[in-house]
Write a protein that holds these residues in place. Structure first.
Motif, PDB file in Angstrom:
ATOM      1  N   PHE A 151     -17.579 -39.101  13.028  1.00 57.85           N
ATOM      2  CA  PHE A 151     -17.409 -38.754  14.442  1.00 57.85           C
ATOM      3  C   PHE A 151     -18.726 -38.273  15.039  1.00 57.85           C
ATOM      4  O   PHE A 151     -19.112 -38.656  16.140  1.00 57.85           O
ATOM      5  CB  PHE A 151     -16.321 -37.690  14.590  1.00 57.85           C
ATOM      6  N   LYS A 152     -19.424 -37.433  14.280  1.00 60.79           N
ATOM      7  CA  LYS A 152     -20.735 -36.957  14.730  1.00 60.79           C
ATOM      8  C   LYS A 152     -21.706 -38.128  14.859  1.00 60.79           C
ATOM      9  O   LYS A 152     -22.544 -38.163  15.761  1.00 60.79           O
ATOM     10  CB  LYS A 152     -21.267 -35.919  13.745  1.00 60.79           C
ATOM     11  N   LEU A 153     -21.569 -39.111  13.971  1.00 60.47           N
ATOM     12  CA  LEU A 153     -22.469 -40.264  13.986  1.00 60.47           C
ATOM     13  C   LEU A 153     -22.295 -41.108  15.239  1.00 60.47           C
ATOM     14  O   LEU A 153     -23.233 -41.771  15.682  1.00 60.47           O
ATOM     15  CB  LEU A 153     -22.235 -41.117  12.734  1.00 60.47           C
ATOM     16  N   LEU A 154     -21.105 -41.096  15.838  1.00 56.26           N
ATOM     17  CA  LEU A 154     -20.903 -41.841  17.073  1.00 56.26           C
ATOM     18  C   LEU A 154     -21.762 -41.300  18.212  1.00 56.26           C
ATOM     19  O   LEU A 154     -22.140 -42.032  19.121  1.00 56.26           O
ATOM     20  CB  LEU A 154     -19.438 -41.801  17.487  1.00 56.26           C
ATOM     21  N   ARG A 155     -22.056 -40.006  18.174  1.00 53.31           N
ATOM     22  CA  ARG A 155     -22.841 -39.397  19.245  1.00 53.31           C
ATOM     23  C   ARG A 155     -24.337 -39.495  19.002  1.00 53.31           C
ATOM     24  O   ARG A 155     -25.111 -39.617  19.950  1.00 53.31           O
ATOM     25  CB  ARG A 155     -22.448 -37.928  19.407  1.00 53.31           C
TER      26      ARG A 155
ATOM     27  N   ASN B  90     -25.272 -47.628   9.654  1.00 53.33           N
ATOM     28  CA  ASN B  90     -24.875 -46.273   9.278  1.00 53.33           C
ATOM     29  C   ASN B  90     -23.392 -46.017   9.566  1.00 53.33           C
ATOM     30  O   ASN B  90     -22.715 -45.317   8.808  1.00 53.33           O
ATOM     31  CB  ASN B  90     -25.741 -45.244  10.001  1.00 53.33           C
ATOM     32  N   ILE B  91     -22.893 -46.581  10.666  1.00 50.60           N
ATOM     33  CA  ILE B  91     -21.467 -46.445  10.967  1.00 50.60           C
ATOM     34  C   ILE B  91     -20.641 -47.109   9.866  1.00 50.60           C
ATOM     35  O   ILE B  91     -19.634 -46.561   9.405  1.00 50.60           O
ATOM     36  CB  ILE B  91     -21.137 -47.053  12.347  1.00 50.60           C
TER      37      ILE B  91
ATOM     38  N   ALA C 172     -21.330 -52.800  23.511  1.00 52.55           N
ATOM     39  CA  ALA C 172     -20.125 -53.564  23.846  1.00 52.55           C
ATOM     40  C   ALA C 172     -19.142 -53.587  22.688  1.00 52.55           C
ATOM     41  O   ALA C 172     -17.927 -53.719  22.898  1.00 52.55           O
ATOM     42  CB  ALA C 172     -20.505 -54.989  24.232  1.00 52.55           C
ATOM     43  N   GLU C 173     -19.639 -53.443  21.452  1.00 51.47           N
ATOM     44  CA  GLU C 173     -18.766 -53.534  20.289  1.00 51.47           C
ATOM     45  C   GLU C 173     -18.481 -52.180  19.641  1.00 51.47           C
ATOM     46  O   GLU C 173     -17.877 -52.117  18.573  1.00 51.47           O
ATOM     47  CB  GLU C 173     -19.385 -54.481  19.254  1.00 51.47           C
ATOM     48  N   LEU C 174     -18.894 -51.108  20.296  1.00 45.57           N
ATOM     49  CA  LEU C 174     -18.734 -49.800  19.669  1.00 45.57           C
ATOM     50  C   LEU C 174     -17.276 -49.459  19.418  1.00 45.57           C
ATOM     51  O   LEU C 174     -16.929 -48.873  18.391  1.00 45.57           O
ATOM     52  CB  LEU C 174     -19.384 -48.711  20.535  1.00 45.57           C
ATOM     53  N   SER C 175     -16.396 -49.842  20.336  1.00 43.91           N
ATOM     54  CA  SER C 175     -14.977 -49.546  20.130  1.00 43.91           C
ATOM     55  C   SER C 175     -14.430 -50.298  18.922  1.00 43.91           C
ATOM     56  O   SER C 175     -13.597 -49.776  18.175  1.00 43.91           O
ATOM     57  CB  SER C 175     -14.162 -49.894  21.380  1.00 43.91           C
ATOM     58  N   ARG C 176     -14.916 -51.526  18.680  1.00 45.27           N
ATOM     59  CA  ARG C 176     -14.489 -52.272  17.495  1.00 45.27           C
ATOM     60  C   ARG C 176     -15.020 -51.628  16.223  1.00 45.27           C
ATOM     61  O   ARG C 176     -14.319 -51.544  15.205  1.00 45.27           O
ATOM     62  CB  ARG C 176     -14.974 -53.727  17.572  1.00 45.27           C
ATOM     63  N   LEU C 177     -16.262 -51.135  16.278  1.00 45.20           N
ATOM     64  CA  LEU C 177     -16.874 -50.515  15.107  1.00 45.20           C
ATOM     65  C   LEU C 177     -16.117 -49.275  14.671  1.00 45.20           C
ATOM     66  O   LEU C 177     -16.122 -48.917  13.492  1.00 45.20           O
ATOM     67  CB  LEU C 177     -18.334 -50.153  15.404  1.00 45.20           C
ATOM     68  N   SER C 178     -15.469 -48.603  15.629  1.00 46.57           N
ATOM     69  CA  SER C 178     -14.737 -47.379  15.299  1.00 46.57           C
ATOM     70  C   SER C 178     -13.247 -47.626  15.134  1.00 46.57           C
ATOM     71  O   SER C 178     -12.464 -46.685  15.062  1.00 46.57           O
ATOM     72  CB  SER C 178     -14.960 -46.330  16.403  1.00 46.57           C
ATOM     73  N   ARG C 179     -12.842 -48.894  15.050  1.00 41.60           N
ATOM     74  CA  ARG C 179     -11.426 -49.237  14.925  1.00 41.60           C
ATOM     75  C   ARG C 179     -10.829 -48.645  13.648  1.00 41.60           C
ATOM     76  O   ARG C 179     -11.488 -48.574  12.617  1.00 41.60           O
ATOM     77  CB  ARG C 179     -11.268 -50.761  14.899  1.00 41.60           C
ATOM     78  N   GLY C 180      -9.587 -48.198  13.744  1.00 40.06           N
ATOM     79  CA  GLY C 180      -8.919 -47.641  12.580  1.00 40.06           C
ATOM     80  C   GLY C 180      -8.919 -46.124  12.569  1.00 40.06           C
ATOM     81  O   GLY C 180      -8.272 -45.505  11.739  1.00 40.06           O
TER      82      GLY C 180
ATOM     83  N   SER D 266      -8.046 -42.379  14.242  1.00 44.84           N
ATOM     84  CA  SER D 266      -6.879 -41.914  15.002  1.00 44.84           C
ATOM     85  C   SER D 266      -7.198 -41.967  16.485  1.00 44.84           C
ATOM     86  O   SER D 266      -8.335 -41.761  16.889  1.00 44.84           O
ATOM     87  CB  SER D 266      -6.518 -40.488  14.600  1.00 44.84           C
ATOM     88  N   ASN D 267      -6.196 -42.243  17.308  1.00 51.44           N
ATOM     89  CA  ASN D 267      -6.420 -42.455  18.731  1.00 51.44           C
ATOM     90  C   ASN D 267      -7.070 -41.259  19.409  1.00 51.44           C
ATOM     91  O   ASN D 267      -7.974 -41.399  20.225  1.00 51.44           O
ATOM     92  CB  ASN D 267      -5.093 -42.790  19.419  1.00 51.44           C
ATOM     93  N   THR D 268      -6.614 -40.055  19.078  1.00 52.44           N
ATOM     94  CA  THR D 268      -7.151 -38.865  19.744  1.00 52.44           C
ATOM     95  C   THR D 268      -8.612 -38.670  19.400  1.00 52.44           C
ATOM     96  O   THR D 268      -9.469 -38.488  20.280  1.00 52.44           O
ATOM     97  CB  THR D 268      -6.361 -37.613  19.326  1.00 52.44           C
ATOM     98  N   GLU D 269      -8.942 -38.737  18.116  1.00 49.53           N
ATOM     99  CA  GLU D 269     -10.327 -38.534  17.691  1.00 49.53           C
ATOM    100  C   GLU D 269     -11.211 -39.662  18.186  1.00 49.53           C
ATOM    101  O   GLU D 269     -12.316 -39.440  18.682  1.00 49.53           O
ATOM    102  CB  GLU D 269     -10.387 -38.439  16.167  1.00 49.53           C
ATOM    103  N   GLN D 270     -10.721 -40.877  18.037  1.00 54.70           N
ATOM    104  CA  GLN D 270     -11.499 -42.025  18.474  1.00 54.70           C
ATOM    105  C   GLN D 270     -11.809 -41.937  19.971  1.00 54.70           C
ATOM    106  O   GLN D 270     -12.938 -42.146  20.398  1.00 54.70           O
ATOM    107  CB  GLN D 270     -10.767 -43.323  18.175  1.00 54.70           C
ATOM    108  N   GLY D 271     -10.796 -41.638  20.765  1.00 55.38           N
ATOM    109  CA  GLY D 271     -10.986 -41.575  22.210  1.00 55.38           C
ATOM    110  C   GLY D 271     -12.025 -40.553  22.608  1.00 55.38           C
ATOM    111  O   GLY D 271     -12.902 -40.829  23.420  1.00 55.38           O
ATOM    112  N   ARG D 272     -11.940 -39.346  22.035  1.00 55.12           N
ATOM    113  CA  ARG D 272     -12.872 -38.282  22.407  1.00 55.12           C
ATOM    114  C   ARG D 272     -14.307 -38.627  22.027  1.00 55.12           C
ATOM    115  O   ARG D 272     -15.224 -38.538  22.856  1.00 55.12           O
ATOM    116  CB  ARG D 272     -12.454 -36.973  21.730  1.00 55.12           C
TER     117      ARG D 272
END
Length: 301
Positions: A139-143, A177-178, A214-222, A224-230
């Motif tokens: 999650f930290k890596l997304l930022r 890294n993701i 453009a593909e970041l949402s796919r990279l984070s697929r799987g 949980s919705n709450t964590e992923q969304g935030r």
């Protein structure tokens, strides 16, 4: 011959005199710990003269390539070290750092923790700013990405996941890294060492990579919705601001994802301005008017 513990790989193209400081920082490290490879994209300036002057202290390949990550992939194939480390032209290893990292790797080996693919990451410094990453999770890596100048990858990480994807011309290391942090079979370990001084101002910092965002949402697929969304909203916030400020086109998929996520009001406003064709300078004017109006309203209440 036994393979070296560490392969230091430097991609370069028309780096001129600045490659000399990078070379010196590597060659000052403890002997017998590493091999040094420079993958050059066919430089036409003085880069090759600097490389040729080192004799057998380093190996280099010079030929046209498809960008920095193509060069890094070539380095992976040509290297023989147990751990791989990527240092840019203009970056400098800290004195004695490879010996310190080798000590950490030996601890892991004694504890039988390198039987599964492992990456170790420390800290870096750019100018007067230090990046102390501390423990990371996906999650930290997304930022915020971990600079490749801070990471030592066991070779088996690339054997497990494949190489850098060159379809992401400026942020393929972030995407890689993701993948690493998404894979629970890969051991990730933070080591509190200052690894390198990196030059900064490279392509990944100054040039948007629309394919990645453009593909970041796919990279984070799987996730949980709450964590992923935030966390996805935070990451896309950063992305859209950098892209728009640089005058780059924001991919439609990125805009749609932003509007679906819980992004900041400023970012939603920015996306709307982008859809209306306003420049970043014009957006700032609109934002300033909005802030002034809000202030007046609040004073009247």
């Amino acid at each position: 011959m036994n393979p070296p513990l560490i392969s230091v790989i430097t991609p370069t193209f028309n780096s001129g005199a600045k490659i000399a400081a990078t070379i010196a920082s590597v060659l000052s490290q403890g002997k017998g710990l590493y091999e040094f490879l420079v993958i050059d994209g066919g430089s036409t300036d003085g880069t090759l003269a600097h490389l040729g002057a080192q004799g057998a202290a380093l190996r280099y390949l010079s030929e046209p390539d498809e960008g920095i990550y193509d060069a890094m992939n070539k380095g992976i194939r040509l290297s023989s070290g147990k751990f791989l480390y990527f240092l840019g032209a203009g970056d400098r290893l800290r004195p004695g750092v490879l010996e310190a990292v080798a000590a950490e790797i030996r601890k892991l080996t004694c504890q039988a923790q390198t039987s599964r693919p492992t990456l170790l990451y420390g800290n870096v410094e750019s100018g007067s700013r230090r990046y102390f990453y501390g423990g990371y999770n996906r999650f930290k890596l997304l930022r915020l990405n971990i600079c490749h100048q801070a990471i030592f990858y066991q070779r088996s990480v690339f054997e497990r996941l494949g190489f850098y994807k060159t379809k992401y011309p400026f942020l393929a290391d972030w995407e890689f890294n993701i993948r690493c942090f998404n894979d629970r079979g890969i051991h990730k370990l933070y080591i509190p060492l200052l690894i390198a001084n990196y030059e900064g101002g490279g392509k990944s910092a100054t040039t948007p990579d629309p394919a990645f965002w453009a593909e970041l949402s796919r990279l984070s697929r799987g996730w949980s919705n709450t964590e992923q969304g935030r966390h996805l909203a935070w990451a896309l916030d950063d992305a859209v601001w950098r892209s728009y400020q640089a005058g780059s086109h924001i991919p439609l998929q990125c805009k749609i994802t932003l509007l679906k996520q819980n992004c900041s009001a400023k970012t939603i406003c920015l996306v709307v301005c982008s859809m209306c064709g306003f420049s970043f300078a014009r957006f700032k004017q609109i934002l300033a008017v909005g802030v002034a109006l809000k202030g007046k309203i609040l004073r009247r209440i």
